[in-house]
Design an enzyme around this catalytic site. Structure first.
Site, PDB file in Angstrom:
ATOM      1  N   GLU A 177       5.605 -11.340  -6.799  1.00 58.64           N
ATOM      2  CA  GLU A 177       5.387 -10.603  -8.052  1.00 58.64           C
ATOM      3  C   GLU A 177       6.783 -10.220  -8.551  1.00 58.64           C
ATOM      4  O   GLU A 177       7.387  -9.272  -8.075  1.00 58.64           O
ATOM      5  CB  GLU A 177       4.544  -9.350  -7.825  1.00 58.64           C
ATOM      6  CG  GLU A 177       4.150  -8.713  -9.151  1.00 58.64           C
ATOM      7  CD  GLU A 177       3.998  -7.195  -9.125  1.00 58.64           C
ATOM      8  OE1 GLU A 177       3.507  -6.648 -10.123  1.00 58.64           O
ATOM      9  OE2 GLU A 177       4.388  -6.536  -8.143  1.00 58.64           O
ATOM     10  N   ASP A 237       4.067  -7.923  -3.261  1.00 58.92           N
ATOM     11  CA  ASP A 237       4.050  -6.881  -4.292  1.00 58.92           C
ATOM     12  C   ASP A 237       5.473  -6.420  -4.622  1.00 58.92           C
ATOM     13  O   ASP A 237       6.298  -6.247  -3.719  1.00 58.92           O
ATOM     14  CB  ASP A 237       3.230  -5.695  -3.776  1.00 58.92           C
ATOM     15  CG  ASP A 237       3.068  -4.618  -4.827  1.00 58.92           C
ATOM     16  OD1 ASP A 237       2.418  -4.888  -5.842  1.00 58.92           O
ATOM     17  OD2 ASP A 237       3.609  -3.510  -4.633  1.00 58.92           O
TER      18      ASP A 237
HETATM   19  C1  NOJ Z   1       2.345  -3.944  -8.576  1.00 60.42           C
HETATM   20  C2  NOJ Z   1       0.868  -3.923  -8.420  1.00 60.42           C
HETATM   21  O1  NOJ Z   1       0.315  -5.045  -9.060  1.00 60.42           O
HETATM   22  C3  NOJ Z   1       0.393  -2.618  -8.999  1.00 60.42           C
HETATM   23  O2  NOJ Z   1      -0.989  -2.569  -9.117  1.00 60.42           O
HETATM   24  C4  NOJ Z   1       0.932  -1.504  -8.131  1.00 60.42           C
HETATM   25  O3  NOJ Z   1       0.593  -0.263  -8.714  1.00 60.42           O
HETATM   26  C5  NOJ Z   1       2.452  -1.580  -8.002  1.00 60.42           C
HETATM   27  N1  NOJ Z   1       2.917  -2.916  -7.757  1.00 60.42           N
HETATM   28  C6  NOJ Z   1       2.937  -0.698  -6.880  1.00 60.42           C
HETATM   29  O4  NOJ Z   1       2.558  -1.236  -5.650  1.00 60.42           O
END
Ligand code: NOJ
Length: 522
Positions: A248, A204
């Site tokens: 990500e 993440d």
């Molecule tokens: C990216 C995640 O996909 C999202 O859903 C989340 O709110 C943020 N990162 C913070 O962790």
């Protein structure tokens, strides 16, 4: 047909299904999806033909941000089930040829995490505070003017007067990655889950771990130091015989993006450029070219993503006057022609699945669900709603529980009341209804995933000259993909057989907003 679980390079061409556990299937009737529900639906995923599932965070969490506020990285949220059930899920999925990828959230924890509670109690100057970003304020205000990604200041003050940094909600304090204890902790967390059979992790907010707090502007995206972290992670994943790391990474600069995919760092990263692109041939072709130009020289496979739990559903997005996606302007409430959107989403699916690399399917995408835009305000759960002062409704509209069967909510999802209400009109979009309809989105996805497994996946593409209004390319297997964006139908090639089309291709003509897969005559 089960996926191939013995190929170490499986991830290069995989189809990965994103399970938003909270909304997938509820096994115990409390309205929230859980591991029991997911386990009972694994045969559905095997039949759909995916190689892996990626689950959003399943850890104990107060759910201030849908589980991206992790209170314990080595446990399972009791609402979702138990660690033993998670282990069973991994095992049962493997038996069906499906690998399991979990979400690791290294940038921030929950404010209920033991370390943060310890830091609060220990007070200023303590070692416990060094694991996070605690600072004295400036005058009466925060240490600097950084803003949170969810809106509002990125700093919150604690009763002893210090402030802590949170790039997201105040309930999500950021870890200090300069601290060796934080680095060691996450290496141990990776080992903990790899020991339990997890095949990979989705990381993440992967690009924002390292910060420069002395900067006046927000300075946290893509600092060079972040790559040392992933080199360490890679050593751990390699030591387990190639568990995979997926980042990500939202970065506009493709060269900087490619740095994450160097051979000793992450295996793949999400391609948000393609997801964000407008439904226009030049934009999409440009995005595909750029993506391949970024990945091919470094030998990393591209990823193709049309949706996830953070963006508006494709059926809604592609039916709007502006079809590109922008996190800063989510286009909440912009009218959408759902019929048009559905036609395009079907075509987009065949386009994405035909491209070289791996592809992601976000739960409900295969059912053609639309963005639910009328969730009553009092039920909105996304922290963006509060943090934006009730101006941004946020992401709940793509997180509504799935419709499985029957003719009214909760559509077989639960025996209780779903945590977010499902539109009654989804009666036509249930898995059950779509199973019975050869023209349904579900049947399209299923056939496409089967053909993709046989004929597509990773490799190369050759562009074919079909004019500006058509995206056309051939894959190594001889499969040709054509997508018509023009107002006029275009003639299909005279030879070759149509394997699959996203809409009617009567009389050898490909209508607007339609994609077709053709096997060349050899
Ligand atoms: C990216 C995640 O996909 C999202 O859903 C989340 O709110 C943020 N990162 C913070 O962790």
């Amino acid at each position: 047909m089960p996926g191939n679980t013995s190929n170490p390079e499986w991830w290069r061409g995989a189809a990965i299904y994103q399970v938003y556990l909270r909304s997938f299937a509820d096994g115990n009737g409390d309205g929230t999806g859980d591991l029991a529900g997911l386990r009972s639906r694994l045969p559905y995923l095997a039949k759909l033909g995916v190689d892996a599932i990626w689950l959003n965070p399943w850890y104990p969490s107060p759910m201030a941000d849908g589980g991206y506020d992790v209170a314990d990285y080595r446990g399972i949220e009791p609402v979702f089930g138990t660690l033993a059930e998670a282990e069973k899920l991994i095992e049962e999925a493997h038996e069906l040829g499906i690998r399991t990828i979990i979400d690791v959230v290294p940038n921030h924890a929950s404010d209920q995490h033991a370390w943060f509670q310890e830091a609060l109690a220990a007070g200023p100057g303590s070692e416990a505070r060094e694991r996070f970003w605690f600072r004295p304020g400036v005058g009466d205000g925060p240490p600097n003017g950084w803003q949170s990604i969810f809106g509002g200041p990125a700093w919150t003050q604690v009763p002893d007067g210090e402030w802590y940094l949170h790039l997201f909600a105040p309930e999500q304090p950021d870890f200090n990655w300069n601290n060796p204890a934080v680095r060691q902790e996450f290496l141990d967390v990776l080992r903990f889950w790899f020991d339990r059979g997890v095949d990979g992790v989705r990381i993440d907010s992967a690009a924002v771990l390292v910060k420069d707090l002395d900067s006046v502007e927000e300075s946290y995206t893509d600092h060079d130091g972040v790559h040392d972290i992933y080199r360490e992670w890679r050593r751990v994943s390699d030591s387990y015989g190639g568990r995979i790391l997926i980042g990500e990474v939202w970065l506009p600069d493709q060269e900087r993006f490619a740095n994450y995919l160097r051979p000793d760092e992450l295996h793949t990263a999400f391609n948000f450029d393609f997801l964000s692109s407008a439904w226009e041939p030049a934009a999409l072709r440009g995005s595909i070219d750029l993506t391949l130009a970024t990945h091919v020289p470094i030998g990393a496979p591209a990823t193709w993503v049309l949706s996830n739990h953070d963006v508006a559903r494709p059926v809604t997005r592609y039916g709007r006057a502006i079809t590109s996606w922008d996190n800063a302007d989510r286009r909440d409430g912009m009218p959408s022609d759902l019929e048009l959107g559905r036609r395009r989403a079907r075509a987009a699916a065949l386009l994405a699945m035909a491209l070289p690399g791996s592809v992601y399917v976000y739960q409900g995408e295969e059912l053609g669900l639309w963005e639910v835009e009328d969730i009553p305000e009092e039920l909105i759960d996304d922290p963006m709603w509060e943090r934006s002062g009730h101006t941004v409704r946020g992401r709940d509209g793509c997180r509504v529980p799935l419709p499985w069967s029957g003719t009214e909510p909760p559509f077989g999802y639960s025996t209780g009341e779903p945590w977010l209400p499902q539109p009654p009109q989804w009666r036509d979009l249930t898995v059950e209804a779509q199973e019975a309809d050869p023209g349904s989105m579900l049947r399209l996805y299923r056939t496409a995933l089967r053909l993709r497994r046989e004929l597509l996946g990773d490799g190369t593409l050759t562009w074919l000259p079909y004019g500006d209004e058509v995206i056309a390319f051939r894959r190594d297997s001889g499969l040709v993909c054509l997508v018509n964006f023009g107002a006029e139908p275009v003639a299909l090639p005279e030879t070759g057989s149509v394997l699959l089309a996203s809409g009617p291709v009567d009389g050898g003509l490909l209508p607007t907003d339609t994609a077709v897969w053709i096997m060349e005559a050899r």
